[in-house]
Design a protein around this motif. Structure first.
Motif, PDB file in Angstrom:
ATOM      1  N   VAL A 133       0.847  -1.206   0.000  1.00  0.00           N
ATOM      2  CA  VAL A 133       0.000   0.000   0.000  1.00  0.00           C
ATOM      3  C   VAL A 133       0.880   1.254   0.000  1.00  0.00           C
ATOM      4  O   VAL A 133       0.604   2.213  -0.732  1.00  0.00           O
ATOM      5  CB  VAL A 133      -0.957  -0.005   1.215  1.00  0.00           C
ATOM      6  CG1 VAL A 133      -1.687   1.328   1.341  1.00  0.00           C
ATOM      7  CG2 VAL A 133      -1.967  -1.137   1.091  1.00  0.00           C
ATOM      8  N   GLY A 134       1.946   1.231   0.792  1.00  0.00           N
ATOM      9  CA  GLY A 134       2.860   2.376   0.809  1.00  0.00           C
ATOM     10  C   GLY A 134       3.478   2.629  -0.554  1.00  0.00           C
ATOM     11  O   GLY A 134       3.568   3.767  -1.010  1.00  0.00           O
ATOM     12  N   LEU A 135       3.899   1.566  -1.216  1.00  0.00           N
ATOM     13  CA  LEU A 135       4.459   1.702  -2.570  1.00  0.00           C
ATOM     14  C   LEU A 135       3.382   2.200  -3.542  1.00  0.00           C
ATOM     15  O   LEU A 135       3.648   3.056  -4.401  1.00  0.00           O
ATOM     16  CB  LEU A 135       5.005   0.351  -3.043  1.00  0.00           C
ATOM     17  CG  LEU A 135       6.291  -0.139  -2.363  1.00  0.00           C
ATOM     18  CD1 LEU A 135       6.477  -1.637  -2.595  1.00  0.00           C
ATOM     19  CD2 LEU A 135       7.509   0.622  -2.891  1.00  0.00           C
ATOM     20  N   ALA A 136       2.174   1.670  -3.400  1.00  0.00           N
ATOM     21  CA  ALA A 136       1.087   2.067  -4.301  1.00  0.00           C
ATOM     22  C   ALA A 136       0.752   3.546  -4.126  1.00  0.00           C
ATOM     23  O   ALA A 136       0.450   4.240  -5.109  1.00  0.00           O
ATOM     24  CB  ALA A 136      -0.156   1.202  -4.040  1.00  0.00           C
ATOM     25  N   LYS A 137       0.821   4.022  -2.886  1.00  0.00           N
ATOM     26  CA  LYS A 137       0.552   5.445  -2.645  1.00  0.00           C
ATOM     27  C   LYS A 137       1.528   6.336  -3.396  1.00  0.00           C
ATOM     28  O   LYS A 137       1.226   7.483  -3.695  1.00  0.00           O
ATOM     29  CB  LYS A 137       0.661   5.760  -1.147  1.00  0.00           C
ATOM     30  CG  LYS A 137      -0.606   5.448  -0.358  1.00  0.00           C
ATOM     31  CD  LYS A 137      -0.389   5.650   1.139  1.00  0.00           C
ATOM     32  CE  LYS A 137       0.032   7.051   1.536  1.00  0.00           C
ATOM     33  NZ  LYS A 137      -0.967   8.092   1.240  1.00  0.00           N
ATOM     34  N   GLU A 138       2.704   5.808  -3.690  1.00  0.00           N
ATOM     35  CA  GLU A 138       3.723   6.591  -4.391  1.00  0.00           C
ATOM     36  C   GLU A 138       3.769   6.265  -5.883  1.00  0.00           C
ATOM     37  O   GLU A 138       4.747   6.575  -6.563  1.00  0.00           O
ATOM     38  CB  GLU A 138       5.084   6.382  -3.743  1.00  0.00           C
ATOM     39  CG  GLU A 138       5.130   6.820  -2.272  1.00  0.00           C
ATOM     40  CD  GLU A 138       4.733   8.292  -2.077  1.00  0.00           C
ATOM     41  OE1 GLU A 138       4.997   9.110  -2.983  1.00  0.00           O
ATOM     42  OE2 GLU A 138       4.148   8.603  -1.024  1.00  0.00           O
ATOM     43  N   VAL A 189      -5.839  -1.630   1.718  1.00  0.00           N
ATOM     44  CA  VAL A 189      -5.865  -1.735   0.256  1.00  0.00           C
ATOM     45  C   VAL A 189      -7.200  -1.224  -0.284  1.00  0.00           C
ATOM     46  O   VAL A 189      -7.243  -0.285  -1.088  1.00  0.00           O
ATOM     47  CB  VAL A 189      -5.630  -3.196  -0.209  1.00  0.00           C
ATOM     48  CG1 VAL A 189      -5.756  -3.295  -1.729  1.00  0.00           C
ATOM     49  CG2 VAL A 189      -4.270  -3.700   0.256  1.00  0.00           C
ATOM     50  N   CYS A 190      -8.291  -1.850   0.138  1.00  0.00           N
ATOM     51  CA  CYS A 190      -9.571  -1.573  -0.523  1.00  0.00           C
ATOM     52  C   CYS A 190     -10.177  -0.239  -0.103  1.00  0.00           C
ATOM     53  O   CYS A 190     -10.671   0.507  -0.947  1.00  0.00           O
ATOM     54  CB  CYS A 190     -10.551  -2.716  -0.277  1.00  0.00           C
ATOM     55  SG  CYS A 190     -10.071  -4.237  -1.119  1.00  0.00           S
ATOM     56  N   TYR A 191     -10.148   0.086   1.178  1.00  0.00           N
ATOM     57  CA  TYR A 191     -10.746   1.360   1.598  1.00  0.00           C
ATOM     58  C   TYR A 191      -9.991   2.535   0.972  1.00  0.00           C
ATOM     59  O   TYR A 191     -10.596   3.525   0.573  1.00  0.00           O
ATOM     60  CB  TYR A 191     -10.757   1.481   3.124  1.00  0.00           C
ATOM     61  CG  TYR A 191     -11.405   2.748   3.628  1.00  0.00           C
ATOM     62  CD1 TYR A 191     -12.670   3.130   3.171  1.00  0.00           C
ATOM     63  CD2 TYR A 191     -10.763   3.585   4.536  1.00  0.00           C
ATOM     64  CE1 TYR A 191     -13.272   4.303   3.608  1.00  0.00           C
ATOM     65  CE2 TYR A 191     -11.355   4.752   4.984  1.00  0.00           C
ATOM     66  CZ  TYR A 191     -12.606   5.118   4.522  1.00  0.00           C
ATOM     67  OH  TYR A 191     -13.194   6.278   4.950  1.00  0.00           O
ATOM     68  N   HIS A 192      -8.671   2.398   0.863  1.00  0.00           N
ATOM     69  CA  HIS A 192      -7.893   3.473   0.248  1.00  0.00           C
ATOM     70  C   HIS A 192      -7.785   3.321  -1.261  1.00  0.00           C
ATOM     71  O   HIS A 192      -7.102   4.105  -1.925  1.00  0.00           O
ATOM     72  CB  HIS A 192      -6.497   3.541   0.882  1.00  0.00           C
ATOM     73  CG  HIS A 192      -6.526   3.994   2.324  1.00  0.00           C
ATOM     74  ND1 HIS A 192      -6.759   3.126   3.359  1.00  0.00           N
ATOM     75  CD2 HIS A 192      -6.397   5.223   2.879  1.00  0.00           C
ATOM     76  CE1 HIS A 192      -6.749   3.807   4.505  1.00  0.00           C
ATOM     77  NE2 HIS A 192      -6.537   5.077   4.247  1.00  0.00           N
ATOM     78  N   ASN A 193      -8.451   2.306  -1.789  1.00  0.00           N
ATOM     79  CA  ASN A 193      -8.465   2.040  -3.236  1.00  0.00           C
ATOM     80  C   ASN A 193      -7.042   2.015  -3.805  1.00  0.00           C
ATOM     81  O   ASN A 193      -6.763   2.569  -4.869  1.00  0.00           O
ATOM     82  CB  ASN A 193      -9.318   3.089  -3.958  1.00  0.00           C
ATOM     83  CG  ASN A 193      -9.973   2.524  -5.199  1.00  0.00           C
ATOM     84  OD1 ASN A 193     -10.040   1.304  -5.393  1.00  0.00           O
ATOM     85  ND2 ASN A 193     -10.443   3.399  -6.066  1.00  0.00           N
ATOM     86  N   ALA A 194      -6.145   1.362  -3.081  1.00  0.00           N
ATOM     87  CA  ALA A 194      -4.734   1.324  -3.467  1.00  0.00           C
ATOM     88  C   ALA A 194      -4.517   0.314  -4.596  1.00  0.00           C
ATOM     89  O   ALA A 194      -5.180  -0.724  -4.663  1.00  0.00           O
ATOM     90  CB  ALA A 194      -3.876   0.941  -2.256  1.00  0.00           C
ATOM     91  N   SER A 195      -3.550   0.622  -5.458  1.00  0.00           N
ATOM     92  CA  SER A 195      -3.250  -0.263  -6.594  1.00  0.00           C
ATOM     93  C   SER A 195      -2.389  -1.426  -6.128  1.00  0.00           C
ATOM     94  O   SER A 195      -1.177  -1.457  -6.346  1.00  0.00           O
ATOM     95  CB  SER A 195      -2.551   0.529  -7.703  1.00  0.00           C
ATOM     96  OG  SER A 195      -3.448   1.475  -8.236  1.00  0.00           O
ATOM     97  N   THR A 199       6.141   3.323   1.908  1.00  0.00           N
ATOM     98  CA  THR A 199       6.354   4.670   1.383  1.00  0.00           C
ATOM     99  C   THR A 199       7.843   5.027   1.447  1.00  0.00           C
ATOM    100  O   THR A 199       8.402   5.617   0.513  1.00  0.00           O
ATOM    101  CB  THR A 199       5.522   5.675   2.195  1.00  0.00           C
ATOM    102  OG1 THR A 199       4.155   5.260   2.165  1.00  0.00           O
ATOM    103  CG2 THR A 199       5.620   7.071   1.621  1.00  0.00           C
ATOM    104  N   ALA A 200       8.486   4.647   2.548  1.00  0.00           N
ATOM    105  CA  ALA A 200       9.929   4.905   2.696  1.00  0.00           C
ATOM    106  C   ALA A 200      10.726   4.130   1.641  1.00  0.00           C
ATOM    107  O   ALA A 200      11.696   4.639   1.073  1.00  0.00           O
ATOM    108  CB  ALA A 200      10.382   4.522   4.103  1.00  0.00           C
ATOM    109  N   LEU A 201      10.295   2.906   1.374  1.00  0.00           N
ATOM    110  CA  LEU A 201      10.964   2.103   0.349  1.00  0.00           C
ATOM    111  C   LEU A 201      10.792   2.739  -1.035  1.00  0.00           C
ATOM    112  O   LEU A 201      11.745   2.804  -1.828  1.00  0.00           O
ATOM    113  CB  LEU A 201      10.393   0.676   0.350  1.00  0.00           C
ATOM    114  CG  LEU A 201      11.052  -0.289  -0.627  1.00  0.00           C
ATOM    115  CD1 LEU A 201      12.478  -0.610  -0.204  1.00  0.00           C
ATOM    116  CD2 LEU A 201      10.224  -1.580  -0.727  1.00  0.00           C
ATOM    117  N   ALA A 202       9.582   3.241  -1.296  1.00  0.00           N
ATOM    118  CA  ALA A 202       9.343   3.920  -2.573  1.00  0.00           C
ATOM    119  C   ALA A 202      10.255   5.130  -2.708  1.00  0.00           C
ATOM    120  O   ALA A 202      10.844   5.366  -3.774  1.00  0.00           O
ATOM    121  CB  ALA A 202       7.874   4.341  -2.673  1.00  0.00           C
ATOM    122  N   ALA A 203      10.399   5.889  -1.619  1.00  0.00           N
ATOM    123  CA  ALA A 203      11.271   7.067  -1.660  1.00  0.00           C
ATOM    124  C   ALA A 203      12.710   6.654  -1.962  1.00  0.00           C
ATOM    125  O   ALA A 203      13.402   7.305  -2.749  1.00  0.00           O
ATOM    126  CB  ALA A 203      11.191   7.826  -0.331  1.00  0.00           C
TER     127      ALA A 203
END
Lengths: 298, 269
Positions: free
Chosen positions: A57-62, A87-93, B124-128
């Motif tokens: 999810v963190g990667l998808a947000k970016e 994943v689903c509530y935030h509609n993450a890819s 997010t940190a990994l993406a950065a």
């Protein structure tokens, strides 16, 4: 299906640099091609599925479109709340890939029987739920998922699955695929049990039509209603508990269409699925299907 | 625009108090305990942009203890992300739910189920890292939520992947939902646990603005591949004597008399 999955994902990743692949420490002799060609977009995250899903999810947000990959219930039920809320509530890819759907890993016991995934995941808003029936459907769905934002689920069998029928027309993701034309009776199969269904239909149900239903949610209600109009009888077959599976999804669509006056009669629908029970014995996929009644009958 | 943390922390406390009083909301104790951390982080350290909340160069701040939303909604309003939270908070049809919501400008992630934000912050940190971005990722955790195993999966993960751009701040107020942390499921020695997982652990008084500022500065300058955990020792209900260290203020909403008395204490009247 595993190989079709990774081959297609590699092809997509060559032209789409948002594709990211995370393995939950599985995939020996399968996922290496991706890891070798795209080391910057690959991660073996270890055996930690909650973290795997959150990191995705963190990667998808970016901006990444992230595929998570593990066995059976581990990338799904083990981290279900991460899937629902993050994943689903935030509609993450984030596209969740489970290898070993149904009884594919039958001898390994109930921990590895993946037989509630479809029902559980299809109740979650925003989630696209798929269970391709052969390597060609797998490739088509992977290509599609590489190009759509938001959550997805891909249930794979394992290795060695063969191509069933001809693709003929381009698969529109979501639509049931006509594998064999027929009349009066339509068999609708979802997932890897398509191969068995195609083999059994000739001797047991000659003249019946066969459809593959690789996308269960959101279901293609328009085409399901057309099938309900076209056929007197429908048999659904899937390697999943009877509750909440593909067969249930078909019944829901048909019942709703009848209630709303879109259909003026409903076909007789028989659902073949695991009778809502655990299986506590060892056995091959074929053996466990048979002992759970996943067989077509005249 | 930066705001002096000393002013900001008072405004956060007063607004959180008002929100919980007027709207009958809970979790005031944990809002008061985290107010100083939020004041220094938002007022002095973090790069955020109220005019463009999704500014690509912003620092990402994940508020994992979503139940302490009154403090978070307060600080973002003070910075100018929106206005009118006192009318909308927890009201029918409002986006200001009683756990922080990503529908609200400036909130990165909806939280409320504990143990969810840290894995996402690590992603997010990994993406950065993979994209060569310089912005930082801050995650504010409660102490009680460190009971959740998901956090420890990520605590194992982050140093392995050299995520020195990831900063965790634990609001260690010593009281969780139904008892003290020590009674329910002890965390101490918490800093040593982080160190054993190969994190840089910094223990501070979480109400000392200079200490918070120094710890965040040290974390932000890290380039050694080691993520930073700031263990902020705090007092639940900090600033209102009759709320301090009281489990009840995890739940209670102040009535009119309590509200007046608390406000008077905060304003030093």
């Amino acid at each position: 299906m595993r190989n079709a999955f990774i081959k297609t994902l590699v092809e997509c990743a060559r032209v789409n640099d948002s594709i990211f692949f995370i393995s939950g420490d599985v995939g020996y002799s399968v996922v290496e091609p991706f890891a070798e060609q795209f080391p910057d977009r690959f991660l073996n995250i270890g055996i930690a599925e909650q973290n795997m899903t959150g990191v995705a999810v963190g990667l998808a947000k970016e901006g990444y479109n992230v595929f998570t990959y593990s066995i059976g219930n581990f990338p799904t039920l083990r981290c279900l709340e991460q899937i629902r809320y993050d994943v689903c509530y935030h509609n993450a890819s984030v596209k969740i890939v489970s290898v070993g759907g149904g009884f594919a890993y039958g001898p390994l016991g109930a921990s590895h029987h993946c037989t509630e995934d479809i029902g559980i995941l299809r109740t979650i808003p925003n989630m696209v739920v798929s269970a391709p029936g052969d390597p060609l459907e797998t490739s088509a769905i992977v290509r599609w998922m590489c190009n759509i934002p938001g959550p997805g689920y891909l249930r794979l069998n394992k290795g060695g699955d063969r191509v069933i029928g001809e693709m003929g027309t381009i698969l529109v993701p979501g639509a049931p695929r006509e594998v064999r034309a027929g009349r009066d009776l339509a068999v609708i199969a979802s997932g890897a049990i398509l191969e068995y269904s195609e083999g059994a239909i000739d001797t047991l149900l000659p003249g019946a039509a066969l459809y593959s239903m690789p996308v269960i949610s959101p279901i293609d209600a328009l085409r399901v209603v057309q099938l309900a109009r076209q056929f007197e009888r429908i048999i659904t077959i899937e390697e999943h508990q009877l509750n909440c599976g593909m067969g249930s999804a078909i019944v829901e669509v048909v019942s709703d269409a009848y209630a709303e006056g879109i259909l003026n009669r409903v076909p007789c629908i028989k659902r073949i699925a695991i009778p809502n029970r655990f299986t506590s014995v060892a056995g091959t996929q074929a053996y466990l299907r048979q002992m759970n009644g996943l067989i077509l009958q005249p | 625009m930066s705001m002096r943390p000393i002013d900001l922390s008072l405004r956060i406390r007063k607004k959180a108090l008002q929100l919980c009083h007027e709207k009958g909301a809970s979790h005031l104790g944990g809002a008061l305990s985290v107010a100083d951390v939020l004041a220094v982080l938002y007022g002095e350290v973090a790069n955020v942009n109220p005019k463009n909340p999704s500014d690509a160069s912003r620092d990402r701040i994940f508020f994992s203890k979503g139940h302490a939303c009154s403090a978070m909604y307060a600080v973002l309003q003070e910075l100018g992300f929106y206005s009118g939270v006192e009318d909308k908070f927890a009201q029918n049809g409002s986006i200001f739910t009683s756990h922080v919501s990503h529908m609200v400008p400036g909130i990165e992630l909806s939280t409320g189920s504990l143990g969810h934000a840290l894995p996402i912050a690590a992603g997010t940190a990994l993406a950065a890292k993979r994209k060569g971005e310089r912005w930082k990722i801050y995650t504010i955790l409660s102490d009680g939520e460190l009971d959740e195993g998901s956090n420890w999966e990520t605590i194992l993960f982050a140093p392995h992947h050299a995520l020195d751009n990831l900063v965790v701040i634990v609001d260690f107020n010593k009281i969780q939902s139904f008892g003290t942390v020590a009674e329910v499921l002890a965390l101490e020695p918490l800093a040593k646990k982080f160190e054993a997982f190969r994190w840089r652990a910094i223990e501070i008084d979480g109400h000392d603005h200079a200490a918070i500022s120094a710890a965040l500065a040290r974390a932000a300058s890290a380039s050694d591949g080691i993520p930073t955990a700031i263990v902020a020792h705090t007092i639940k209900g900090k600033g209102v004597s009759f709320m301090e260290n009281k489990l009840a203020w995890h739940y209670k909403s102040p009535n009119a008399d309590e509200y007046r008395a608390a406000l008077a204490e905060l304003e030093g009247v």
